[in-house]
Design a protein around this motif. Structure first.
Motif, PDB file in Angstrom:
ATOM      1  N   GLU A 138       0.831  -1.212   0.000  1.00 45.42           N
ATOM      2  CA  GLU A 138       0.000   0.000   0.000  1.00 45.42           C
ATOM      3  C   GLU A 138       0.863   1.259   0.000  1.00 45.42           C
ATOM      4  O   GLU A 138       0.590   2.212  -0.724  1.00 45.42           O
ATOM      5  CB  GLU A 138      -0.948  -0.012   1.210  1.00 45.42           C
ATOM      6  CG  GLU A 138      -1.843   1.197   1.298  1.00 45.42           C
ATOM      7  CD  GLU A 138      -2.838   1.310   0.149  1.00 45.42           C
ATOM      8  OE1 GLU A 138      -3.357   2.427  -0.035  1.00 45.42           O
ATOM      9  OE2 GLU A 138      -3.103   0.319  -0.556  1.00 45.42           O
ATOM     10  N   THR A 139       1.912   1.256   0.792  1.00 46.20           N
ATOM     11  CA  THR A 139       2.808   2.420   0.844  1.00 46.20           C
ATOM     12  C   THR A 139       3.521   2.620  -0.483  1.00 46.20           C
ATOM     13  O   THR A 139       3.639   3.755  -0.963  1.00 46.20           O
ATOM     14  CB  THR A 139       3.826   2.256   1.991  1.00 46.20           C
ATOM     15  OG1 THR A 139       3.103   2.145   3.223  1.00 46.20           O
ATOM     16  CG2 THR A 139       4.793   3.427   2.052  1.00 46.20           C
ATOM     17  N   ARG A 141       2.437   1.781  -3.378  1.00 44.90           N
ATOM     18  CA  ARG A 141       1.434   2.240  -4.354  1.00 44.90           C
ATOM     19  C   ARG A 141       1.033   3.696  -4.145  1.00 44.90           C
ATOM     20  O   ARG A 141       0.744   4.401  -5.103  1.00 44.90           O
ATOM     21  CB  ARG A 141       0.176   1.370  -4.273  1.00 44.90           C
ATOM     22  CG  ARG A 141       0.313   0.021  -4.882  1.00 44.90           C
ATOM     23  CD  ARG A 141      -1.046  -0.701  -4.913  1.00 44.90           C
ATOM     24  NE  ARG A 141      -0.861  -2.078  -5.258  1.00 44.90           N
ATOM     25  CZ  ARG A 141      -0.953  -3.106  -4.411  1.00 44.90           C
ATOM     26  NH1 ARG A 141      -1.281  -2.907  -3.144  1.00 44.90           N
ATOM     27  NH2 ARG A 141      -0.750  -4.333  -4.823  1.00 44.90           N
ATOM     28  N   THR A 142       0.968   4.144  -2.904  1.00 42.37           N
ATOM     29  CA  THR A 142       0.413   5.471  -2.610  1.00 42.37           C
ATOM     30  C   THR A 142       1.485   6.510  -2.280  1.00 42.37           C
ATOM     31  O   THR A 142       1.135   7.643  -1.926  1.00 42.37           O
ATOM     32  CB  THR A 142      -0.587   5.384  -1.436  1.00 42.37           C
ATOM     33  OG1 THR A 142       0.099   4.927  -0.269  1.00 42.37           O
ATOM     34  CG2 THR A 142      -1.753   4.474  -1.782  1.00 42.37           C
TER      35      THR A 142
END
Length: 189
Positions: A138-139, A141-142
């Protein structure tokens, strides 16, 4: 050895896409994963870009060759762990350190304050189950669009490889250790 002709023309054309932060992975059983990541950190620092290095298995007090040099150059490097798993006396404690270390690394990535964040040896806490994979993905990707993240370690999870922009697998061909030569300061530290 076979001799080949040197190229007389460039073998590629310049990509037309926009420049952006990359996810770069150095994995495999061969030597050179951390060394390659440190080389990227030095290149970025040489261009006056902010770099932060986290080492997931090294202790905070580590004084290996890279620590001494990065300190002299003003590149922050931080050990987050308690040594490699065979040195750890308490794997629950190692897992807690990995999770705490990840929160520091995650904050650095998401802050956008660094051009490059190196996550050295991060694959080990992932494959040992000490650190969940989902928040790392998630990190990545964002993260802010201009932040480069470099990850190292053996057996990189396929989900990270799929997400990455550049993946290099170091292949072990021959290693002095297998011939009975011990690790040497300045080469493997």
């Amino acid at each position: 050895m076979e001799i080949e002709s040197a190229p007389t023309e460039k073998g590629y054309s310049k990509p037309e896409g926009e420049r952006r932060g990359l996810v770069i992975v150095h994995t495999g059983d061969g030597k050179g994963k951390s060394t390659a990541a440190f080389g990227l950190a030095l290149r970025a620092h040489g261009r006056a870009k902010a770099v932060k290095i986290y080492q997931f298995m090294k202790v905070p007090s580590a004084r290996f060759g890279e620590h001494r040099m990065f300190e002299q150059l003003g590149i922050p490097i931080e050990g987050l762990g308690d040594g490699f798993s065979w040195k750890s006396k308490d794997h629950e404690h190692s897992a807690e350190l990995a999770r705490q270390g990840w929160e520091k690394a995650r904050a650095a990535i998401l802050s956008g304050a660094h051009f490059m964040v190196v996550l050295d040896e991060i694959t080990y806490p992932l494959i040992y189950g000490w650190l969940p994979l989902a928040p790392v993905l998630e990190t990545l990707r964002t993260r802010p669009k201009d932040v480069h993240v470099v990850l190292t370690g053996r057996r990189c999870p396929p989900e990270i490889i799929e997400l990455a922009d550049t993946v290099t697998e170091m292949t072990l061909v021959k290693h002095a250790f297998k011939a009975g030569v011990p690790a040497q300061r300045g080469i493997e530290d």
